[in-house]
Write an enzyme that holds these catalytic residues in place. Structure first.
Site, PDB file in Angstrom:
ATOM      1  N   HIS A  63       0.857  -1.187   0.000  1.00 53.79           N
ATOM      2  CA  HIS A  63       0.000   0.000   0.000  1.00 53.79           C
ATOM      3  C   HIS A  63       0.891   1.234   0.000  1.00 53.79           C
ATOM      4  O   HIS A  63       1.523   1.538   1.015  1.00 53.79           O
ATOM      5  CB  HIS A  63      -0.908   0.009   1.233  1.00 53.79           C
ATOM      6  N   ASN A  95      -7.113   0.442  -2.461  1.00 51.13           N
ATOM      7  CA  ASN A  95      -7.986   0.931  -1.374  1.00 51.13           C
ATOM      8  C   ASN A  95      -7.517   2.287  -0.868  1.00 51.13           C
ATOM      9  O   ASN A  95      -7.199   2.463   0.301  1.00 51.13           O
ATOM     10  CB  ASN A  95      -8.041  -0.084  -0.229  1.00 51.13           C
ATOM     11  N   HIS A 226      -6.368 -15.469  -7.014  1.00 48.54           N
ATOM     12  CA  HIS A 226      -5.246 -15.497  -6.084  1.00 48.54           C
ATOM     13  C   HIS A 226      -5.706 -14.993  -4.710  1.00 48.54           C
ATOM     14  O   HIS A 226      -6.153 -13.853  -4.581  1.00 48.54           O
ATOM     15  CB  HIS A 226      -4.117 -14.616  -6.628  1.00 48.54           C
ATOM     16  N   ASP A 297       2.760  -6.680   2.328  1.00 46.57           N
ATOM     17  CA  ASP A 297       1.531  -6.002   2.734  1.00 46.57           C
ATOM     18  C   ASP A 297       1.860  -4.733   3.527  1.00 46.57           C
ATOM     19  O   ASP A 297       1.148  -4.371   4.477  1.00 46.57           O
ATOM     20  CB  ASP A 297       0.609  -6.936   3.525  1.00 46.57           C
TER      21      ASP A 297
HETATM   22  O1  DOR Z   1      -4.294  -4.632   7.669  1.00 40.33           O
HETATM   23  C1  DOR Z   1      -4.676  -4.218   6.593  1.00 40.33           C
HETATM   24  N1  DOR Z   1      -4.303  -3.004   6.151  1.00 40.33           N
HETATM   25  N2  DOR Z   1      -5.497  -4.964   5.845  1.00 40.33           N
HETATM   26  C2  DOR Z   1      -6.101  -4.476   4.745  1.00 40.33           C
HETATM   27  O2  DOR Z   1      -6.840  -5.191   4.111  1.00 40.33           O
HETATM   28  C3  DOR Z   1      -5.879  -3.080   4.327  1.00 40.33           C
HETATM   29  C4  DOR Z   1      -4.595  -2.607   4.832  1.00 40.33           C
HETATM   30  C5  DOR Z   1      -4.446  -1.113   4.693  1.00 40.33           C
HETATM   31  O3  DOR Z   1      -4.714  -0.583   3.601  1.00 40.33           O
HETATM   32  O4  DOR Z   1      -4.025  -0.463   5.644  1.00 40.33           O
HETATM   33 ZN    ZN Z   2      -3.089  -5.203   2.017  1.00 44.24          ZN
END
Ligand code: DOR
Ligand code: ZN
Length: 435
Positions: A63, A95, A226, A297
């Site tokens: 992100h 997002n 996926h 992530d």
């Molecule tokens: O922990 C998370 N953070 N899970 C997600 O699905 C979104 C992500 C975020 O954008 O901060």
């Molecule tokens: Zn994520």
């Protein structure tokens, strides 16, 4: 033999082994790998003697934020952090604010990113409102669609099956976040509205939500997608039975619910960290070769946000570009993690997911993306020194053994010994320009 622009030397990971070797790079492409005695002449030599050289790390799930979330991360801070963590190419999730769910928004985001990025990045798009918008998005440089729990698990939106089919038909990826939003909602109701702290997080979002989502997704869309950030071996087995590909995040390989209980909000992530036993089983599965892809992530939020009082106010996500690879190298020493599997899961695994033969290996003809590390160097994690705007980490204060020393993209050193070496805008967008 043709003269090369740059010759890199070090212990090179090539065909499954580490060997002293030279890598000749011309025009951003590897044109020679072999012994120094046989190497071509060069304009410049970059000596990584004593260091390990592997294919450039690729992260298919991160992100980077930007736009109205610039206060959490922008494309310069995010890609600088990625470069410092050894990443050469990362894929950004949709997002954001505004969400990346139309061609116009993708183009605006791309334009903002282009002038700022240090490393190469690519994009996913989120669920568009209209089927006609999906038709436009599949013709762009975005690599695929990312679906979130609300998109498919609570109520099934009429056009979503059609959208998924359009994305598939056009050869783009479908990545989904497997957590069942209706189970989460039900579990949340067991606790007070003004619930404080994060202790209940792994009950509210328990493993059942993940298993259920894997089934709902299969029933709704069939195989050929996926599943991202699986957290348990049980989920891996279900994903395999449903013929999904999948990945696991560094957070879930390295941390447990105990870290959440002791450290609080900064360890709140969706899906949540699991038990000691589940993590142990995940490490075993990894060493057995059952996890082909790892992701960071990287999900930056400000420390202020992570320190909020109410459960629902504390945002989920852990920033980890700058620690991810080192944490895993440390686990090679301290938790028996297999180094070869580790390298493959951040290089060849993601390259295969992308279907990109020019990435993921150090081979003649490949793009000259390289990550250079010292497996023995110890360093103490200090979030104040991070490039990311999120100056916190579950690993703060920990001494890690194994450190990224340099990152090379298309033959150019973009990061070395703590410093970014290129101007912002050096990075390219995956799917356009040179790719
Ligand atoms: O922990 C998370 N953070 N899970 C997600 O699905 C979104 C992500 C975020 O954008 O901060
Ligand atoms: Zn994520």
């Amino acid at each position: 033999m043709k003269r090369v622009e740059t010759l890199f030397t070090g212990r090179v990971y090539h065909k499954g082994e580490f060997k002293e070797a030279c890598i000749g790079v011309d025009n951003g492409i590897i044109s020679f790998i072999g012994k120094e005695a046989n190497a071509p002449s060069y304009d410049e030599k970059v000596d990584f003697k004593g260091l390990f050289i592997i294919p450039g790390l690729i992260d298919i799930h991160a992100h980077l934020r930007g736009m109205r979330l610039n206060y959490k991360e922008d494309f310069l801070s995010g890609t600088s952090a990625a470069a410092a963590g050894g990443f050469t190419l990362v894929f950004d999730m949709p997002n954001t604010d505004p969400p990346t769910n139309s061609r116009l928004r993708l183009m605006e985001k791309t334009e903002e990113a282009e002038t700022q990025i240090i490393i190469d990045i690519g994009f996913y798009f989120g669920k568009p409102e209209e089927v006609s918008e999906a038709e436009k998005l599949v013709k762009t440089h975005a690599i695929g669609l990312k679906l979130y729990p609300e998109d498919y698990s609570k109520s099934i939106q009429p056009n979503i099956v059609e959208i998924v089919n359009i994305v598939r038909k056009n050869g783009k990826r479908i990545v989904f976040h497997p957590e069942d939003a209706s189970i989460i909602e039900r579990n949340r109701k067991a606790y007070p509205d003004m619930l404080k702290g994060v202790d209940k997080h792994s009950f509210i979002r328990n493993v059942e939500t993940e298993l259920s989502a894997l089934d709902i997704f299969y029933r709704t869309f069939g195989a050929g997608a996926h599943a991202t950030h699986l957290t348990t071996v049980e989920s891996i087995m279900k994903a395999r039975a449903n013929r999904f590909t999948y990945d696991v995040s560094v957070n879930h390989l390295a941390l447990t619910n105990n870290d959440l209980l002791t450290q609080g909000g900064i360890c709140k992530v969706n899906p949540p960290l699991r038990s000691f036993e589940e993590r142990k089983a995940l490490i075993e599965a990894f060493n057995e070769g059952r996890i082909a892809i790892l992701i960071t992530d990287h999900a930056p939020h400000t420390l202020e946000e992570k320190n909020m009082t109410l459960y629902d106010e504390i945002p989920s996500g852990i920033p980890c570009f700058e620690t991810a690879f080192s944490v895993l190298l440390d686990m090679v020493h301290k938790a028996g993690l297999n180094i070869y599997r580790l390298v493959e899961a951040f290089t060849r695994g993601p390259a295969e997911f992308l279907g990109d033969k020019k990435l993921g290996t150090v081979s003649e003809g490949s793009i000259a993306n390289l990550t250079v590390f010292n497996p023995k160097e110890e360093w103490k994690v200090d979030p104040e020194e991070f490039y990311t705007k999120a100056k916190h980490s579950p690993f703060a204060g920990r001494v890690l053994r194994g450190r990224v020393k340099a990152t090379v993209i298309r033959g150019v050193v973009v990061f070395q010994d703590g410093e970014i070496k290129v101007q912002k805008g050096f990075g390219k967008i995956y799917g356009i320009n040179n790719y």
